[in-house]
Design a protein around this motif. Sequence first.
Motif, PDB file in Angstrom:
ATOM      1  N   SER A  31       2.566  12.110  -0.776  1.00 50.81           N
ATOM      2  CA  SER A  31       2.686  11.075  -1.811  1.00 50.81           C
ATOM      3  C   SER A  31       2.413   9.724  -1.183  1.00 50.81           C
ATOM      4  CB  SER A  31       4.092  11.111  -2.415  1.00 50.81           C
ATOM      5  OG  SER A  31       5.071  11.077  -1.388  1.00 50.81           O
ATOM      6  N   GLY A  78       5.000   6.923   2.076  1.00 54.23           N
ATOM      7  CA  GLY A  78       5.696   6.150   1.040  1.00 54.23           C
ATOM      8  C   GLY A  78       5.472   4.659   1.177  1.00 54.23           C
ATOM      9  N   ILE A 113       8.941   3.230  -6.034  1.00 57.15           N
ATOM     10  CA  ILE A 113       9.097   3.412  -4.589  1.00 57.15           C
ATOM     11  C   ILE A 113      10.462   2.906  -4.131  1.00 57.15           C
ATOM     12  CG2 ILE A 113       8.313   2.554  -2.335  1.00 57.15           C
ATOM     13  CD1 ILE A 113       6.699   4.891  -3.395  1.00 57.15           C
ATOM     14  N   LEU A 133      12.043   6.359  -2.892  1.00 59.27           N
ATOM     15  CA  LEU A 133      11.508   6.773  -1.590  1.00 59.27           C
ATOM     16  C   LEU A 133      12.608   7.144  -0.608  1.00 59.27           C
ATOM     17  CD1 LEU A 133       9.189   7.280   0.328  1.00 59.27           C
ATOM     18  CD2 LEU A 133       9.132   4.830   0.841  1.00 59.27           C
ATOM     19  N   GLU A 134      13.621   6.314  -0.496  1.00 57.11           N
ATOM     20  CA  GLU A 134      14.702   6.617   0.440  1.00 57.11           C
ATOM     21  C   GLU A 134      15.434   7.904   0.051  1.00 57.11           C
ATOM     22  OE1 GLU A 134      18.630   4.473   2.455  1.00 57.11           O
ATOM     23  OE2 GLU A 134      17.271   3.297   1.188  1.00 57.11           O
ATOM     24  N   TYR A 187      13.399  10.742   1.321  1.00 56.63           N
ATOM     25  CA  TYR A 187      13.438  10.718   2.789  1.00 56.63           C
ATOM     26  C   TYR A 187      14.679  11.461   3.270  1.00 56.63           C
ATOM     27  CZ  TYR A 187      13.759   8.842   7.552  1.00 56.63           C
ATOM     28  OH  TYR A 187      13.865   8.698   8.919  1.00 56.63           O
ATOM     29  N   VAL A 195       7.893   9.591  -6.828  1.00 50.13           N
ATOM     30  CA  VAL A 195       7.135   9.027  -5.704  1.00 50.13           C
ATOM     31  C   VAL A 195       5.677   9.476  -5.760  1.00 50.13           C
ATOM     32  CG1 VAL A 195       6.896   8.991  -3.192  1.00 50.13           C
ATOM     33  CG2 VAL A 195       9.153   8.747  -4.226  1.00 50.13           C
ATOM     34  N   SER A 224       2.428   7.008  -6.225  1.00 45.65           N
ATOM     35  CA  SER A 224       1.246   7.033  -5.371  1.00 45.65           C
ATOM     36  C   SER A 224      -0.023   7.031  -6.217  1.00 45.65           C
ATOM     37  CB  SER A 224       1.289   8.273  -4.481  1.00 45.65           C
ATOM     38  OG  SER A 224       0.118   8.372  -3.706  1.00 45.65           O
TER      39      SER A 224
END
Length: 387
Positions: free
Chosen positions: A134, A184, A215, A219-220, A223, A235, A239
């Motif tokens: 992504s 990301g 994002i 994103l976190e 992750y 995510v 993208s």
Amino acid sequence: MEVIIIENKFILKPKVYFGNNALEMLKELTGTRAFVVVDAIMEKLGYLQKTIDLLKSAGISAEVYSDVRPDPDVKIVANGLKHYKESKADILIALGGGSAIDTAKGILYFAWKFESIEASEFKKPLFVAIPSTSGTGSEVTDFSVVTTEDGKVCIVDEFIAPDIAILDSTCIQHVPKHVVADTGIDVLVHAMEAYVSTKATDFTDALAEKAIKLIFENLETIYRDINNTKARDHVLNASCMAGMAFTNTGLGINHSLAHAFGGTFHISHGRSNALMLHEVLGFNADLSGDTNSQAAEKYARLATILNLPARTRREGIVSLMDAICQLKKNLGIEENIKALGISEDDFENALDKMAEAAMADRCTPTNPKQPSKENMIQIFRKSFGQA
């Protein structure tokens, strides 16, 4: 007769299929033979075989080209081109990360150009892109990056934009954490550069703003937990949105600097972008000056969208930069280039050539503030960790 040239346009080329079981769309394709460009990871995880099986159910045979490497070079593309021409395929499928999609785009581009040189009619195959990371947004863009002896070269042509993009987030559920972080942040940079590009429009702004928000919100989360399906979908969609934005606007010097640096020191594209972002933001916003530019205004608007302190334009810009630094820290991304273990002597020795490459990069002209070579050198040095 008066000729009117209209420069403003917004291109929406690929059909985008997304959500659970989006890969099943392959059963709806029509054709006889597919040439599948795939990276080793997607082959190992079984997605290549699944793709072949889905194509088979549609009566389509498949030939596979799996000699894909990170940062594909001209030799990889040339070898793929040879196999593609021999296959006589009427469908081209890219399955994997940005390198697989860039390789497929390179194959398509040079097949077309060689046929043009020979004055032959080129029948373009149906081009399907299925991303496994992504990050690049390459499934909807007309950009491809190929490595040569002199560094990375951007190919930009509407001809190489895929016809169909398939976003199935199960394809990214095995991505390592460092790749989640790198790709990301690459999405974030794509969206931010599109947002302040000299070619930005209301249409691209809407996509960029949404991608940036997604994002920061998701994103976190992936992750820390790649199995969070909802965040993973968000995510991957971000993208794609960022890709739609920047294929219409171009990018900026964040990418120009990252191309030059990453190609010189063999650092991943996403991480290279991440390491330049703070200083590029400050340069574009004229943070050392009066912040009286359209880019500065738009950065401050992003701070408002992200619910960050922004009582003044300067406060909004600083808040945004601080939030990005915190996000990178939470994703395990180094504070500066020096933290990668690159020596200052090696960096200084490469500096002039990298700055020249960044100035000549295809992404530089659409940056909101046109840099000098000295500006590029200064941004590089600050990104390294020099005062």
